[in-house]
Design a protein around this motif. Structure first.
Motif, PDB file in Angstrom:
ATOM      1  N   GLU A  13       7.851  16.548  64.225  1.00 22.81           N
ATOM      2  CA  GLU A  13       8.406  17.635  63.418  1.00 22.81           C
ATOM      3  C   GLU A  13       9.940  17.668  63.466  1.00 22.81           C
ATOM      4  O   GLU A  13      10.555  18.729  63.635  1.00 22.81           O
ATOM      5  CB  GLU A  13       7.846  18.989  63.897  1.00 22.81           C
ATOM      6  N   ILE A  14      10.559  16.502  63.309  1.00 23.56           N
ATOM      7  CA  ILE A  14      12.021  16.416  63.385  1.00 23.56           C
ATOM      8  C   ILE A  14      12.645  16.947  62.091  1.00 23.56           C
ATOM      9  O   ILE A  14      12.287  16.531  60.991  1.00 23.56           O
ATOM     10  CB  ILE A  14      12.481  14.963  63.613  1.00 23.56           C
ATOM     11  N   GLU A  15      13.585  17.857  62.258  1.00 21.22           N
ATOM     12  CA  GLU A  15      14.311  18.401  61.118  1.00 21.22           C
ATOM     13  C   GLU A  15      15.802  18.257  61.373  1.00 21.22           C
ATOM     14  O   GLU A  15      16.285  18.508  62.475  1.00 21.22           O
ATOM     15  CB  GLU A  15      13.953  19.867  60.870  1.00 21.22           C
ATOM     16  N   LYS A  16      16.533  17.823  60.329  1.00 23.33           N
ATOM     17  CA  LYS A  16      17.981  17.686  60.445  1.00 23.33           C
ATOM     18  C   LYS A  16      18.615  18.014  59.111  1.00 23.33           C
ATOM     19  O   LYS A  16      18.229  17.488  58.065  1.00 23.33           O
ATOM     20  CB  LYS A  16      18.359  16.256  60.859  1.00 23.33           C
ATOM     21  N   ARG A  17      19.595  18.883  59.157  1.00 21.59           N
ATOM     22  CA  ARG A  17      20.301  19.298  57.941  1.00 21.59           C
ATOM     23  C   ARG A  17      21.802  19.080  58.132  1.00 21.59           C
ATOM     24  O   ARG A  17      22.351  19.369  59.195  1.00 21.59           O
ATOM     25  CB  ARG A  17      20.018  20.774  57.649  1.00 21.59           C
ATOM     26  N   PHE A  18      22.454  18.534  57.085  1.00 22.97           N
ATOM     27  CA  PHE A  18      23.901  18.391  57.078  1.00 22.97           C
ATOM     28  C   PHE A  18      24.432  19.263  55.946  1.00 22.97           C
ATOM     29  O   PHE A  18      24.182  18.977  54.773  1.00 22.97           O
ATOM     30  CB  PHE A  18      24.312  16.945  56.848  1.00 22.97           C
ATOM     31  N   GLN A  74      20.642   9.045  70.035  1.00 20.26           N
ATOM     32  CA  GLN A  74      21.350  10.206  70.556  1.00 20.26           C
ATOM     33  C   GLN A  74      22.817  10.229  70.110  1.00 20.26           C
ATOM     34  O   GLN A  74      23.682  10.772  70.794  1.00 20.26           O
ATOM     35  CB  GLN A  74      21.231  10.276  72.077  1.00 20.26           C
ATOM     36  N   ILE A  75      23.066   9.646  68.939  1.00 24.63           N
ATOM     37  CA  ILE A  75      24.384   9.749  68.319  1.00 24.63           C
ATOM     38  C   ILE A  75      24.549  11.132  67.714  1.00 24.63           C
ATOM     39  O   ILE A  75      25.643  11.700  67.693  1.00 24.63           O
ATOM     40  CB  ILE A  75      24.550   8.654  67.239  1.00 24.63           C
ATOM     41  N   THR A  76      23.434  11.672  67.215  1.00 21.20           N
ATOM     42  CA  THR A  76      23.387  13.053  66.748  1.00 21.20           C
ATOM     43  C   THR A  76      22.085  13.663  67.258  1.00 21.20           C
ATOM     44  O   THR A  76      21.216  12.941  67.776  1.00 21.20           O
ATOM     45  CB  THR A  76      23.461  13.109  65.206  1.00 21.20           C
ATOM     46  N   ALA A  77      21.949  14.960  67.123  1.00 18.55           N
ATOM     47  CA  ALA A  77      20.759  15.650  67.643  1.00 18.55           C
ATOM     48  C   ALA A  77      20.010  16.321  66.501  1.00 18.55           C
ATOM     49  O   ALA A  77      20.612  16.730  65.506  1.00 18.55           O
ATOM     50  CB  ALA A  77      21.165  16.697  68.677  1.00 18.55           C
ATOM     51  N   PRO A  78      18.692  16.443  66.620  1.00 21.21           N
ATOM     52  CA  PRO A  78      17.925  17.144  65.587  1.00 21.21           C
ATOM     53  C   PRO A  78      18.173  18.639  65.655  1.00 21.21           C
ATOM     54  O   PRO A  78      18.511  19.176  66.717  1.00 21.21           O
ATOM     55  CB  PRO A  78      16.476  16.789  65.929  1.00 21.21           C
ATOM     56  N   ASP A  79      17.999  19.309  64.536  1.00 20.57           N
ATOM     57  CA  ASP A  79      18.085  20.771  64.539  1.00 20.57           C
ATOM     58  C   ASP A  79      16.836  21.380  65.170  1.00 20.57           C
ATOM     59  O   ASP A  79      16.902  22.431  65.800  1.00 20.57           O
ATOM     60  CB  ASP A  79      18.240  21.293  63.101  1.00 20.57           C
ATOM     61  N   SER A  80      15.710  20.708  64.983  1.00 23.05           N
ATOM     62  CA  SER A  80      14.468  21.154  65.614  1.00 23.05           C
ATOM     63  C   SER A  80      13.534  19.960  65.720  1.00 23.05           C
ATOM     64  O   SER A  80      13.745  18.920  65.102  1.00 23.05           O
ATOM     65  CB  SER A  80      13.802  22.272  64.795  1.00 23.05           C
ATOM     66  N   GLY A  81      12.470  20.124  66.506  1.00 26.50           N
ATOM     67  CA  GLY A  81      11.525  19.046  66.737  1.00 26.50           C
ATOM     68  C   GLY A  81      11.754  18.390  68.092  1.00 26.50           C
ATOM     69  O   GLY A  81      12.715  18.704  68.811  1.00 26.50           O
ATOM     70  N   ALA A 102      18.286  16.244  55.533  1.00 29.23           N
ATOM     71  CA  ALA A 102      18.148  14.799  55.762  1.00 29.23           C
ATOM     72  C   ALA A 102      16.761  14.432  56.258  1.00 29.23           C
ATOM     73  O   ALA A 102      16.233  13.378  55.901  1.00 29.23           O
ATOM     74  CB  ALA A 102      19.203  14.328  56.759  1.00 29.23           C
ATOM     75  N   LEU A 103      16.158  15.295  57.082  1.00 25.18           N
ATOM     76  CA  LEU A 103      14.801  15.074  57.588  1.00 25.18           C
ATOM     77  C   LEU A 103      14.056  16.393  57.571  1.00 25.18           C
ATOM     78  O   LEU A 103      14.557  17.405  58.085  1.00 25.18           O
ATOM     79  CB  LEU A 103      14.831  14.510  59.017  1.00 25.18           C
ATOM     80  N   ASN A 104      12.875  16.379  56.987  1.00 27.35           N
ATOM     81  CA  ASN A 104      12.112  17.612  56.815  1.00 27.35           C
ATOM     82  C   ASN A 104      10.803  17.534  57.608  1.00 27.35           C
ATOM     83  O   ASN A 104       9.805  17.006  57.138  1.00 27.35           O
ATOM     84  CB  ASN A 104      11.810  17.839  55.326  1.00 27.35           C
ATOM     85  N   LYS A 105      10.851  18.027  58.868  1.00 25.30           N
ATOM     86  CA  LYS A 105       9.666  18.072  59.742  1.00 25.30           C
ATOM     87  C   LYS A 105       8.957  16.711  59.779  1.00 25.30           C
ATOM     88  O   LYS A 105       7.752  16.590  59.558  1.00 25.30           O
ATOM     89  CB  LYS A 105       8.707  19.179  59.298  1.00 25.30           C
TER      90      LYS A 105
END
Length: 317
Positions: free
Chosen positions: A12-17, A55-62, A22-25
């Motif tokens: 359930e990885i989510e990432k928003r810029f 680990q260059i960036t981190a997910p917002d959730s998941g 960019a990634l939806n769950k």
């Protein structure tokens, strides 16, 4: 003791810029000791996921799990990453730079030199050891970066477009090395737009489009799932379209006569089954070849992406 068959799991990885999702769950599972294809059109979210794993960036959730444990900074030393955008110091000597990068991976100078000499000889670039990087061709520079990526024997290898810039001979060399690394126990994430390479190298894949996973599974299972009911039949001697067009079960996609064989591709329209179709063909003449045409990964990629686009365009009530 960890008994998991999954080496890497993203849940359930989510990432928003800013305003871009960019990634939806997104959830994927990378089997241990296998080559996992991470596929998708440009901008699908592949690079974002790779950057999160590194680990260059981190997910917002998941959550991410690495070899059964939550992903943590100490796992970086167990990962080798070859990014699509390469980067070597152009003015440094090749050997000097390779030793420097190997030392950053935790190897001693003596180990670095010994391992680098082995790989440089294997890739036939040892004579370039004392030359500056800027004197190397693009393909030779990529060989150096591949070597540095695998030198510390990481358990997880991530290759982003590894064949970019390689000629066919060196692409084959790299494919063999990737498969050998798998045989030696490495888990590999392989991201590419070259679908023929996916068929040759990958055990399973996930296809990402518009930040979401639209397809995943083993290569064999997916290709069978997307088989389009198309069959190839070879007849000894000449068979014409009039003889073939005696049923509504199929249509003729192509018919070629080479002087000895009539090669036909049929598209089924009814679920008659392969045995029934073969029986019909045997009544027409001597069949020397009969096989279902399994969809290529190129065809599947295009079909899955187009299907996802159509679903996205349907307004939700």
């Amino acid at each position: 003791m960890n008994q998991t068959t999954e080496f890497l799991q993203a849940i359930e990885i989510e990432k928003r810029f800013s305003n871009h999702l960019a990634l939806n769950k997104l959830s994927i599972s990378v089997p241990k000791g296998k080559v996992f294809g991470l596929l998708g059109p440009n901008g699908a979210g592949k690079t974002t996921l790779i950057r999160i794993i590194n680990q260059i960036t981190a997910p917002d959730s998941g959550e991410l799990f690495f070899d059964g444990q939550r992903l943590q900074p100490s796992h970086i030393s167990r990962i080798g990453y070859l990014p699509e955008e390469r980067g070597l110091y152009k003015k440094m000597k090749v050997g000097e730079q390779a030793i420097y990068l190997a030392r950053l991976k935790g190897l001693s100078r003596a180990d670095s030199i010994a391992r680098l000499h082995f790989w440089f000889e294997k890739f036939e670039i040892l004579p370039w050891w004392n030359r500056k990087v800027e004197e190397l061709s693009k393909g030779m520079q990529q060989k150096v970066q591949f070597i540095v990526t695998v030198l510390h024997k990481p358990e997880l290898l991530i290759f982003d477009e590894p064949f970019s810039g390689f000629d066919p001979i060196n692409s084959e060399l790299l494919k063999r090395e990737i498969l050998q690394l798998r045989e030696e126990g490495a888990t590999i994430i392989f991201s590419t737009h070259n679908m023929s390479s996916v068929e040759e190298v990958c055990d399973s894949i996930a296809l990402i489009h518009n930040a979401e996973k639209v397809l995943d599974g083993s290569i064999d299972a997916i290709r069978k799932q997307y088989s389009m009911g198309s069959f190839e039949v070879h007849f000894q001697g000449s068979i014409n379209k009039t003889q073939l067009a005696l049923t509504a079960d199929y249509s003729i996609k192509s018919l070629d006569w080479d002087g000895k064989l009539t090669k036909v591709i049929l598209q089924l329209h009814t679920p008659v089954g392969s045995n029934s179709l073969l029986s019909q063909m045997l009544h027409l003449g001597h069949v020397s070849y009969f096989a279902e045409r399994i969809a290529s990964m190129h065809e599947i990629f295009i079909h899955a992406v187009n299907q996802a686009n159509e679903q996205t365009s349907i307004p939700k009530l």
